[in-house]
Design a protein around this motif. Sequence first.
Motif, PDB file in Angstrom:
ATOM      1  N   GLY A  45      12.816  -0.270   3.080  1.00 42.23           N
ATOM      2  CA  GLY A  45      12.518  -1.920   4.009  1.00 42.23           C
ATOM      3  C   GLY A  45      12.666  -2.443   5.329  1.00 42.23           C
ATOM      4  N   TYR A  66      -2.020  11.005  -7.062  1.00 41.37           N
ATOM      5  CA  TYR A  66      -2.884   9.872  -6.539  1.00 41.37           C
ATOM      6  C   TYR A  66      -3.545  10.554  -5.736  1.00 41.37           C
ATOM      7  CZ  TYR A  66      -4.954   5.702  -3.624  1.00 41.37           C
ATOM      8  OH  TYR A  66      -5.370   4.980  -2.725  1.00 41.37           O
ATOM      9  N   MET A 252      -1.037   0.200   8.248  1.00 42.48           N
ATOM     10  CA  MET A 252      -0.538  -1.167   7.527  1.00 42.48           C
ATOM     11  C   MET A 252       0.631  -0.951   7.171  1.00 42.48           C
ATOM     12  SD  MET A 252      -4.096  -1.851   6.366  1.00 42.48           S
ATOM     13  CE  MET A 252      -4.624  -3.308   5.587  1.00 42.48           C
ATOM     14  N   VAL A 253       0.464   0.391   6.883  1.00 42.38           N
ATOM     15  CA  VAL A 253       2.553   0.685   5.432  1.00 42.38           C
ATOM     16  C   VAL A 253       3.473   0.143   6.883  1.00 42.38           C
ATOM     17  CG1 VAL A 253       3.720   1.783   3.711  1.00 42.38           C
ATOM     18  CG2 VAL A 253       1.223   1.072   3.279  1.00 42.38           C
TER      19      VAL A 253
ATOM     20  N   TYR B 164      -5.423  -4.317   1.454  1.00 37.85           N
ATOM     21  CA  TYR B 164      -3.699  -4.665   0.935  1.00 37.85           C
ATOM     22  C   TYR B 164      -3.202  -3.199   1.849  1.00 37.85           C
ATOM     23  CZ  TYR B 164       0.564  -4.894  -0.997  1.00 37.85           C
ATOM     24  OH  TYR B 164       2.087  -5.725  -1.562  1.00 37.85           O
ATOM     25  N   PRO B 165      -2.064  -3.102   2.508  1.00 39.46           N
ATOM     26  CA  PRO B 165      -1.324  -4.909   1.600  1.00 39.46           C
ATOM     27  C   PRO B 165      -1.621  -5.633   3.332  1.00 39.46           C
ATOM     28  CG  PRO B 165      -0.348  -2.983   3.325  1.00 39.46           C
ATOM     29  CD  PRO B 165      -1.719  -1.956   3.342  1.00 39.46           C
ATOM     30  N   ILE B 326       8.412  -7.561   1.961  1.00 35.46           N
ATOM     31  CA  ILE B 326       8.045  -6.560   2.986  1.00 35.46           C
ATOM     32  C   ILE B 326       9.033  -5.690   2.879  1.00 35.46           C
ATOM     33  CG2 ILE B 326       9.606  -6.963   4.792  1.00 35.46           C
ATOM     34  CD1 ILE B 326       5.941  -6.987   6.072  1.00 35.46           C
ATOM     35  N   ALA B 327      10.391  -5.468   1.846  1.00 35.75           N
ATOM     36  CA  ALA B 327      10.568  -4.957   1.717  1.00 35.75           C
ATOM     37  C   ALA B 327      10.391  -3.859   1.099  1.00 35.75           C
ATOM     38  CB  ALA B 327      12.032  -5.274   1.294  1.00 35.75           C
ATOM     39  N   ARG B 329       7.200  -3.212   1.280  1.00 34.51           N
ATOM     40  CA  ARG B 329       5.525  -3.144   1.424  1.00 34.51           C
ATOM     41  C   ARG B 329       5.100  -1.564   0.712  1.00 34.51           C
ATOM     42  NH1 ARG B 329       2.923  -5.829   5.047  1.00 34.51           N
ATOM     43  NH2 ARG B 329       2.836  -7.075   3.167  1.00 34.51           N
ATOM     44  N   SER B 330       5.884  -1.005   1.373  1.00 36.46           N
ATOM     45  CA  SER B 330       5.332   0.666   0.529  1.00 36.46           C
ATOM     46  C   SER B 330       5.063   0.609  -1.003  1.00 36.46           C
ATOM     47  CB  SER B 330       6.328   1.651   1.671  1.00 36.46           C
ATOM     48  OG  SER B 330       5.528   3.438   1.451  1.00 36.46           O
ATOM     49  N   THR B 333       2.248  -0.873  -2.222  1.00 32.61           N
ATOM     50  CA  THR B 333       0.462  -0.419  -0.755  1.00 32.61           C
ATOM     51  C   THR B 333       0.871   0.643  -2.272  1.00 32.61           C
ATOM     52  OG1 THR B 333       1.454  -0.851   0.984  1.00 32.61           O
ATOM     53  CG2 THR B 333      -0.414   0.721   0.579  1.00 32.61           C
ATOM     54  N   ASP B 334       1.315   1.886  -3.008  1.00 32.36           N
ATOM     55  CA  ASP B 334       1.264   2.598  -3.188  1.00 32.36           C
ATOM     56  C   ASP B 334       0.396   2.111  -5.041  1.00 32.36           C
ATOM     57  OD1 ASP B 334       1.167   4.837  -2.402  1.00 32.36           O
ATOM     58  OD2 ASP B 334       3.532   5.412  -2.837  1.00 32.36           O
ATOM     59  N   ASN B 337      -2.353   0.769  -4.535  1.00 37.42           N
ATOM     60  CA  ASN B 337      -3.426   1.512  -4.765  1.00 37.42           C
ATOM     61  C   ASN B 337      -3.941   2.467  -6.615  1.00 37.42           C
ATOM     62  OD1 ASN B 337      -4.212   1.794  -2.066  1.00 37.42           O
ATOM     63  ND2 ASN B 337      -2.531   3.207  -1.399  1.00 37.42           N
TER      64      ASN B 337
END
Lengths: 288, 343
Positions: A45, A66, A252-253, B164-165, B326-327, B329-330, B333-334, B337
């Motif tokens: 975060g 993945y 992006m991330v 994305y994101p 935003i926290a 996000r990671s 995103t996974d 996908n």
Amino acid sequence: MNQTPDITPTTTTLLIAPAAVLMFGVFVLPFLFLVVLSFWSQVPGSLSLDTSLTLANYVRIFTDSYYLGGLWTTLWLSGFVTLICLLLALPLARWIVLHAGRAKGLLIGISILPLICGALLPTLGLVNLLSPLGFINGALKSMGVIQSSLPLLGNITGVTIGLVQAFLPLMVLPLINTIERIPRDYEKAAMSLGASPLVVWRRVLLPLMLPGIVAGSLLVFCAALTAFVTPQILGQGKVVTFASLAYQQAAMVLDWPFASALGIVMLLFLALAGLVGALISRRLARGS
Amino acid sequence: MKRIACYAALTAVSLIPCLPAFAQDYSGRTLVVGTWGGDIERLLKEHVAGPLEAKTGAKVEFLLGGSGDRLSKMVAERNNPTMDVTFQNIYEAPSALKEGLVVAPDAALVPAAANVWAGMNDGCYAMSLVGLGIAYSKAVFPEAPEWADLWNPDLKGKMAYAPYPSSEGDGMLAVAARIAGVDESNPDVAFAKLAELGAPMLTYSSLDEVLTLMDAGEIAAAPMISGYVISNLENYEGIGFVFPKNPGPVLVRDMVCQVANSPEPELAQMFIDLALGVETQTAYAQQLNFGPTNSKVVLSDEEAARVINTPEEVDSLLQLDWDYVIAQRSDWTDRWNKEILGQ
């Protein structure tokens, strides 16, 4: 009379030093940082980094289906593109060497055009050719060959076409170089002894072309393995490659440690490909 | 006489800090501004950089690219920034402030910030207001759709999404969550609901790409940010754009930020002041259909109808908890996908 100055070890060191310092600064140091970064982690975060060493990023890559899938897709796609390039480049290179005559320079120039003009413009051009409303689908529809558009984008087909278009020159150029060195007499001798054209290719030409084939294959494989723009645009987010995953994580991330680990894994496979190429070349050299 | 001259000199010296900053000569200095290319760069050059260069003698240099690249740059250059001003998306601005990458909005430094609608300056200064609505093919939807209409099983796999994101993706997850009766704080439900739409037909890298296919009816609809789509509607007769009502469109803001510890803080503040000024904000609304954040901007009825430009309109929009988003996000995103693209 001109005299060649003595080249001492000190002179050599001094001459090499500027380039060595430059390489160390712009390549070795950032690379070492990349390696270290891949063992750090992102504070959840946050944009901050946790600098305690961890294998978590590599564990994630090799345990998450993945990312393993992305790695597998990238590897077999690179191999497939290499094979297609080889099949197209062999006759093309041979034709240029044997039959192009005065147009040889021009044809070599045209064939390396995709390398000169970068990846973006040809790829965007391919979007116009391959899209559901593009030239190919439009032409096939107007000829009555198809009723609805063929899916040529957003899949392996589109990405393969793009990568072959982009990297064919990397196969053609080493092959031209190799074929030029093969004496025409060998071919004639084989045929005079009753070998069919197929046998001439299989028993005479291909073995002699092997150094060019190995060099070209290595170049195309490595280029396809690290390609980003073409899979990103023609794959439309549906073809997952390692480069696109690394870009997504880095830009992006903003998870740089994980993106670094993806990059390191990609580099390891590049090194492995280089090693295999070197071993084959050494064996060929011994054989000859 | 000598005493009068002395008083005059002292008065003059004491007044120097009160003079407008741009009265100083900044010749030979360069302000680096990171922003998006195309129309935004053109408008900023015309209405902000040009006047600033004329007033100060400084040079304004634009660094074009995506906002993610700029955020990366700020993180990488945290101790020695080379960029003075950066334009970011709303979802990046609060975390950029929390990380100490940007200077908190302050009307004492940027006078025009006082005219920005209350509550809009979140992390950075609010530059423009746009909403996430639905761009749709008129061949597929004879009437403007609501969000729920996208879940028609016949349309499965006929959507297009931005990579994305992005605010588009996060907004669509929030909408899916609400269609399912929860909100974005319940990502399991949000992803499951969005997955019902199928993998997108296209993850688009350019607006033309998606609009051309939508115009031909190959793509049914796409969640898109209002400004650019509305500007392009006249080129595509087969495309409509709607701000749905249930839930309302997702509010998205472009933010302009002063980079912390940048080389030219004063020029940066002057640049931002001009960017938030009535002239620039009016041009944004008239030419890009981006809603002005400056409350002093007056638009014609026709112009106002195409943009979000009042607090009441803003209230009707769906506002996300960007700090929370935003926290995630990671992780999201996974999930995007795997669960959305990888179906």
